[in-house]
Scaffold this motif. Structure first.
Motif, PDB file in Angstrom:
ATOM      1  N   GLN A   1       0.856  -1.099   0.225  1.00  0.00           N
ATOM      2  CA  GLN A   1      -0.011   0.017   0.072  1.00  0.00           C
ATOM      3  C   GLN A   1       0.940   1.275   0.000  1.00  0.00           C
ATOM      4  N   TYR A   2       0.566   2.318  -0.681  1.00  0.00           N
ATOM      5  CA  TYR A   2       1.329   3.410  -0.743  1.00  0.00           C
ATOM      6  C   TYR A   2       0.577   4.753  -0.693  1.00  0.00           C
ATOM      7  N   LEU A   3       1.011   5.784  -0.407  1.00  0.00           N
ATOM      8  CA  LEU A   3       0.473   7.079  -0.447  1.00  0.00           C
ATOM      9  C   LEU A   3       0.767   7.719  -1.684  1.00  0.00           C
ATOM     10  N   GLY A   4      -0.143   8.422  -2.415  1.00  0.00           N
ATOM     11  CA  GLY A   4       0.235   9.226  -3.682  1.00  0.00           C
ATOM     12  C   GLY A   4       1.331  10.184  -3.546  1.00  0.00           C
ATOM     13  N   PRO A   5       1.087  11.080  -2.467  1.00  0.00           N
ATOM     14  CA  PRO A   5       2.153  12.195  -2.202  1.00  0.00           C
ATOM     15  C   PRO A   5       3.545  11.764  -2.297  1.00  0.00           C
ATOM     16  N   GLU A   6       3.683  10.345  -1.445  1.00  0.00           N
ATOM     17  CA  GLU A   6       5.150  10.033  -0.959  1.00  0.00           C
ATOM     18  C   GLU A   6       5.928   9.434  -2.407  1.00  0.00           C
ATOM     19  N   VAL A   7       4.923   8.885  -3.422  1.00  0.00           N
ATOM     20  CA  VAL A   7       5.392   8.275  -4.587  1.00  0.00           C
ATOM     21  C   VAL A   7       5.882   9.371  -5.495  1.00  0.00           C
ATOM     22  N   ASP A   8       5.093  10.407  -5.418  1.00  0.00           N
ATOM     23  CA  ASP A   8       5.323  11.604  -6.396  1.00  0.00           C
ATOM     24  C   ASP A   8       6.759  12.322  -5.902  1.00  0.00           C
ATOM     25  N   VAL A   9       6.860  12.320  -4.495  1.00  0.00           N
ATOM     26  CA  VAL A   9       8.192  13.032  -4.006  1.00  0.00           C
ATOM     27  C   VAL A   9       9.314  12.049  -4.516  1.00  0.00           C
ATOM     28  N   TRP A  10       9.292  10.730  -4.342  1.00  0.00           N
ATOM     29  CA  TRP A  10      10.266   9.899  -4.786  1.00  0.00           C
ATOM     30  C   TRP A  10      10.714  10.340  -6.479  1.00  0.00           C
ATOM     31  N   ALA A  11       9.630  10.331  -7.107  1.00  0.00           N
ATOM     32  CA  ALA A  11       9.798  10.576  -8.785  1.00  0.00           C
ATOM     33  C   ALA A  11      10.496  11.952  -8.826  1.00  0.00           C
ATOM     34  N   MET A  12       9.988  12.865  -7.980  1.00  0.00           N
ATOM     35  CA  MET A  12      10.617  14.211  -8.194  1.00  0.00           C
ATOM     36  C   MET A  12      12.361  14.122  -7.950  1.00  0.00           C
ATOM     37  N   GLY A  13      12.608  13.192  -6.803  1.00  0.00           N
ATOM     38  CA  GLY A  13      13.923  13.141  -6.518  1.00  0.00           C
ATOM     39  C   GLY A  13      14.663  12.366  -7.682  1.00  0.00           C
ATOM     40  N   ILE A  14      14.145  11.449  -8.520  1.00  0.00           N
ATOM     41  CA  ILE A  14      14.521  10.894  -9.571  1.00  0.00           C
ATOM     42  C   ILE A  14      14.763  11.946 -10.521  1.00  0.00           C
ATOM     43  N   LEU A  15      13.854  12.653 -10.944  1.00  0.00           N
ATOM     44  CA  LEU A  15      13.861  13.835 -11.832  1.00  0.00           C
ATOM     45  C   LEU A  15      14.869  14.810 -11.384  1.00  0.00           C
ATOM     46  N   LEU A  16      14.881  15.279 -10.437  1.00  0.00           N
ATOM     47  CA  LEU A  16      15.941  16.201  -9.966  1.00  0.00           C
ATOM     48  C   LEU A  16      17.565  15.846 -10.228  1.00  0.00           C
ATOM     49  N   TYR A  17      17.394  14.306  -9.796  1.00  0.00           N
ATOM     50  CA  TYR A  17      18.895  13.752 -10.150  1.00  0.00           C
ATOM     51  C   TYR A  17      19.226  13.913 -11.569  1.00  0.00           C
ATOM     52  N   ALA A  18      18.095  13.370 -12.314  1.00  0.00           N
ATOM     53  CA  ALA A  18      18.224  13.415 -13.931  1.00  0.00           C
ATOM     54  C   ALA A  18      18.753  14.713 -14.384  1.00  0.00           C
ATOM     55  N   LEU A  19      17.977  15.670 -13.860  1.00  0.00           N
ATOM     56  CA  LEU A  19      18.475  17.053 -14.395  1.00  0.00           C
ATOM     57  C   LEU A  19      19.857  17.488 -14.027  1.00  0.00           C
ATOM     58  N   MET A  20      20.544  16.945 -12.684  1.00  0.00           N
ATOM     59  CA  MET A  20      21.423  17.651 -12.513  1.00  0.00           C
ATOM     60  C   MET A  20      22.953  16.674 -12.857  1.00  0.00           C
ATOM     61  N   ALA A  21      22.584  15.229 -12.802  1.00  0.00           N
ATOM     62  CA  ALA A  21      23.346  14.347 -13.228  1.00  0.00           C
ATOM     63  C   ALA A  21      23.638  14.099 -14.928  1.00  0.00           C
ATOM     64  N   GLY A  22      22.356  14.144 -15.540  1.00  0.00           N
ATOM     65  CA  GLY A  22      22.418  13.837 -16.908  1.00  0.00           C
ATOM     66  C   GLY A  22      21.952  12.501 -17.200  1.00  0.00           C
TER      67      GLY A  22
END
Ligand SMILES: [NH3+]CCCOc1cc(-c2cn[nH]c2)ccc1C(=O)Nc1ccccc1
Length: 312
Positions: free
Chosen positions: A183-204
């Motif tokens: 079971q998971y909470l929507g906001p928490e999985v969105d934060v994880w995905a935003m972490g992946i996104l921010l990493y991809a922006l800065m690391a390439g």
């Protein structure tokens, strides 16, 4: 392909994107000459994707935010759905990162603030996106970000904090609890995905990447990823707080909004208050008048002439 229902209202031009059950074409709103994106779905090929469309339309009709792709009009015929949306001429954020290899910290922060502002707004209305990834983030001509594709967004009856089960979204951006089928909470999985996104922006490149799904899942569940030396300590710390395997230890959107790295001053978007804005939007029927009004509003904000040929 001719779409008679659009004749006289929209010109349909080249295809600017397609995915699965929909194709997206560039169009022109004839009465104002403004460019639009027209997402076309053939009902016959929708089958079990129909709930996604209903979800997306319900979400888009209640959202009005400078970093969420604006809905102008919905047209339904026996064979098709036509979703008329704001045109984002800058293409996908994904292509922007690829062409620049990676973004500077300040450009990443500028983009990330816009994503965070859109996601915080979504959550405040009880929605979770659940499919945040660079392919679903477009740029308009002023390089402002626009979130698209709300086909997987959740709007749980019991409110945004009630648990979800549906496993959805792309594995690369999927949080550990999603991968484990818990079971998971929507906001928490969105934060994880935003972490992946921010990493991809800065690391390439992506923090968890594997060409086979099991190797990818193992990496996600380990929570271990490379921290490039060119990343500043505060960036590494912020990403670490977003990519916490335990969702209870993960930073929340509210904490992100107050985070020193972000110091997000959320600009007020409309001259009217948001409450009044929602009231109008809820009443609108998303017919041609709505599209015309919204496009004229944009033209006014841009300071261009309010050209309008009512012949249309
Ligand atoms: N990865 C994006 C491909 C293009 O897709 C879109 C572009 C725009 C767009 C382009 N310019 N302005 C808006 C607006 C919406 C979409 C979209 O929703 N695509 C889609 C999502 C799920 C399944 C199939 C297609």
């Amino acid at each position: 392909m001719r779409y008679d229902v659009l004749r006289g209202f929209y010109e349909v031009e080249k295809t600017i994107g397609c995915g699965g059950f929909a194709k997206v074409k560039l169009g022109t709103h004839i009465a104002t000459g403004e460019k639009v994106a027209i997402k076309i779905m053939d009902k016959a090929s929708l089958n079990d994707d129909l709930p996604r469309i209903k979800l997306e339309l319900r979400a888009l009709k209640s959202l009005s935010h400078q970093h969420i792709c604006k809905l102008y009009q919905v047209i339904e015929t026996d064979q098709h759905y036509f979703i008329i949306m704001e045109y984002c001429s800058g293409g996908e954020l994904f292509d922007h990162i690829v062409e620049k290899n990676r973004l500077t910290e300040s450009e990443s922060r500028m983009f990330f603030r816009q994503i965070l502002s859109a996601v915080a707004y979504l959550h405040s209305l009880g929605y979770a996106h659940r499919d945040l990834k660079p392919e679903n983030i477009l740029l308009d001509k002023n390089k402002n970000l626009k979130l698209i594709d709300f086909g997987l967004c959740a709007h749980p009856e019991g409110g945004i904090r009630s648990p979800l089960f549906t496993s959805c979204g792309s594995p690369t951006y999927a949080a550990p609890e999603l991968v484990l089928g818990k079971q998971y909470l929507g906001p928490e999985v969105d934060v994880w995905a935003m972490g992946i996104l921010l990493y991809a922006l800065m690391a390439g490149f992506l923090p968890f990447d594997e060409n086979n799904i099991h190797g990818l899942y193992k990496k996600i569940l380990s929570g271990k990823y490379e921290e490039p030396s060119f990343m500043s300590l505060e960036s590494k710390n912020l990403i670490k707080q977003m990519l916490q395997v335990d969702p209870k230890r993960r930073i929340t959107v509210t904490e992100l909004l107050a985070h020193p790295w972000i110091t997000l001053a959320l600009a007020r978007y409309h001259d009217v208050s948001l409450e009044e804005m929602w009231k109008y939007l809820k009443r609108w029927k998303y017919d041609y008048d709505t599209a015309t009004y919204l496009l004229l509003l944009i033209r006014k904000k841009r300071g261009s002439a309010l050209k309008f040929n009512s012949a249309a």
